[in-house]
Design an enzyme around this catalytic site. Structure first.
Site, short mmCIF file in Angstrom:
data_model
loop_
_atom_site.label_atom_id
_atom_site.label_comp_id
_atom_site.label_asym_id
_atom_site.label_seq_id
_atom_site.Cartn_x
_atom_site.Cartn_y
_atom_site.Cartn_z
N ASN A 1 0.85 -1.20 0.00
CA ASN A 1 0.00 0.00 0.00
C ASN A 1 0.88 1.24 0.00
OD1 ASN A 1 0.47 0.92 2.87
ND2 ASN A 1 -0.28 -1.15 3.23
N ASP B 1 -4.21 -6.27 5.20
CA ASP B 1 -5.23 -7.11 5.86
C ASP B 1 -5.21 -8.53 5.32
OD1 ASP B 1 -6.26 -5.17 7.60
OD2 ASP B 1 -7.32 -4.21 5.92
N PHE C 1 -3.78 3.60 15.04
CA PHE C 1 -4.16 4.61 14.04
C PHE C 1 -5.37 4.05 13.31
CE2 PHE C 1 -1.38 8.28 13.20
CZ PHE C 1 -0.46 8.09 14.22
N LYS D 1 -13.22 1.06 16.72
CA LYS D 1 -11.95 0.30 16.65
C LYS D 1 -11.25 0.32 18.02
CE LYS D 1 -10.89 0.61 11.73
NZ LYS D 1 -10.19 1.27 10.65
N LYS E 1 -10.52 -3.21 19.79
CA LYS E 1 -9.13 -3.67 19.91
C LYS E 1 -8.54 -3.39 21.30
CE LYS E 1 -8.35 -3.14 14.93
NZ LYS E 1 -7.38 -3.05 13.84
O1 PMT Z 1 3.15 6.25 6.36
P1 PMT Z 1 2.50 7.56 5.92
O2 PMT Z 1 2.59 7.76 4.43
O3 PMT Z 1 3.04 8.73 6.70
O4 PMT Z 1 0.93 7.46 6.22
C1 PMT Z 1 0.49 7.38 7.55
C2 PMT Z 1 -0.69 6.41 7.68
C3 PMT Z 1 -1.88 6.94 6.92
C4 PMT Z 1 -0.31 5.02 7.16
C5 PMT Z 1 -0.97 6.31 9.22
O5 PMT Z 1 -1.26 7.59 9.71
C6 PMT Z 1 -2.13 5.36 9.52
O6 PMT Z 1 -3.30 5.73 9.51
N1 PMT Z 1 -1.79 4.08 9.83
C7 PMT Z 1 -2.79 3.01 10.02
C8 PMT Z 1 -3.36 2.60 8.69
C9 PMT Z 1 -4.28 1.43 8.86
O7 PMT Z 1 -3.89 0.31 8.59
O8 PMT Z 1 -5.47 1.69 9.39
P2 PMT Z 1 -6.59 0.58 9.71
O9 PMT Z 1 -7.78 1.38 10.07
O10 PMT Z 1 -6.69 -0.42 8.59
O11 PMT Z 1 -6.02 -0.20 10.97
C10 PMT Z 1 -6.28 0.21 12.29
C11 PMT Z 1 -5.11 -0.11 13.20
O12 PMT Z 1 -4.90 -1.53 13.25
C12 PMT Z 1 -3.78 0.50 12.79
O13 PMT Z 1 -3.13 0.94 13.96
C13 PMT Z 1 -3.03 -0.65 12.14
O14 PMT Z 1 -1.63 -0.52 12.33
C14 PMT Z 1 -3.57 -1.85 12.91
N2 PMT Z 1 -3.62 -3.11 12.11
C15 PMT Z 1 -4.39 -3.19 10.99
C16 PMT Z 1 -4.47 -4.39 10.30
C17 PMT Z 1 -3.73 -5.50 10.77
N3 PMT Z 1 -3.77 -6.66 10.13
N4 PMT Z 1 -2.98 -5.40 11.87
C18 PMT Z 1 -2.91 -4.22 12.55
O15 PMT Z 1 -2.21 -4.12 13.58
#
Ligand code: PMT
Length: 256
Positions: free
Chosen positions: A68, A137, A180, A194, A198
């Site tokens: 991504n 994911d 995040f 979330k 979590k």
């Molecule tokens: O790296 P940059 O270009 O500076 O961009 C920053 C960012 C947009 C990547 C960052 O600010 C951000 O939002 N990171 C989380 C992106 C994300 O995966 O969001 P999510 O809503 O899908 O996941 C929620 C949380 O679960 C996140 O903390 C993620 O790290 C975590 N996660 C998600 C999926 C997974 N399989 N395992 C996880 O731990």
């Protein structure tokens, strides 16, 4: 005073050796470090902060992968600022093209499973954990051993779900846990759900559909959400935001 040694390389006098101006990044970091020491308390001294950053890369065959657009900038800004504020910083990062911040312990990984294994190793010792990585994911179920040929008009890849690293950390909670959320609508509601699902202490929601926010940009526009509070912030640099996120972690008892 701090002496910054010269670098080696081609010199203005035409010879090669030690005498070039040191790297601007290093000079900037040392100046900022001195400013933080003077103007701010080193309020993370004695604390260990674990940060994830960047994307994960899930292989399809020896030359292709699913990934991504995360640049790592947000996570690296958090690592830089946490270190300036006195923390011992462990940075677990997916593949990115930016420099590793000075003075942090760096753990490069590629896939979500590698990131999970590395994070699990470091989690027990962390006072604060911040998951800024954009973890894939799904991963490809069967990674092809040879480069996939373009023989057919369509190609179907079977994907299987990756573990949710953050959710599994929340299941055996240790210290202050920050996630995040990359959202495109209903920022606060989705982030709060979330946070609860979590078992997090705080979640930083970025609206990734807005220009100047989220993936790849130097700035971000976020709402910081805890169980009792939601704080909408204006657009700012990822370094400034990192400082504010750390202020909120401390305010919410993250370093007690
Ligand atoms: O790296 P940059 O270009 O500076 O961009 C920053 C960012 C947009 C990547 C960052 O600010 C951000 O939002 N990171 C989380 C992106 C994300 O995966 O969001 P999510 O809503 O899908 O996941 C929620 C949380 O679960 C996140 O903390 C993620 O790290 C975590 N996660 C998600 C999926 C997974 N399989 N395992 C996880 O731990």
């Amino acid at each position: 005073f701090t002496v910054i040694d010269p670098d080696e390389g081609f010199l203005a006098c035409g010879t090669t050796g030690k005498g070039r101006l040191g790297s601007i990044d290093l000079i900037e970091e040392i100046i900022l470090d001195a400013i933080y020491a003077l103007e701010k308390e080193r309020d993370l001294a004695g604390k260990t902060v674990l940060i994830t950053a960047g994307p994960t890369e899930e292989p399809i065959d020896p030359v292709r992968s699913i990934t991504n657009k995360s640049s790592g900038k947000m996570g690296y800004a958090l690592a830089r600022v946490a270190r300036r504020r006195g923390a011992t910083v462990h940075l677990v990062s997916g593949p990115v093209k930016i420099d590793v911040p000075q003075g942090v312990a760096f753990y490069p990984v590629s896939t979500a499973l590698e990131m999970q294994a590395q994070v699990e190793k470091l989690y027990r010792d962390a006072d604060v954990t911040i998951m800024a990585a954009a973890v894939a994911d799904y991963r490809v179920k069967e990674i092809a051993k040879e480069k996939i040929k373009k023989d057919s008009e369509t190609l179907t890849l079977e994907l299987i779900k990756n573990p949710d690293i953050l959710a599994s950390l929340g299941e055996h909670k240790n210290g202050f846990l920050v996630g995040f959320a990359a959202e495109t609508e209903n920022l606060t509601e989705n982030a709060l759900s979330k946070l609860k699902k979590k078992n997090l202490d705080m979640i930083v929601a970025n609206n990734v559909a807005v220009e100047g926010s989220g993936f790849g940009s130097d700035t971000n526009i976020v709402t910081i959400v805890t169980e009792n509070e939601s704080l909408e912030l204006a657009k700012m640099s990822k370094d400034s935001l990192a400082d504010i996120i750390i202020d909120h972690i401390i305010k919410n008892g993250g370093t007690e």
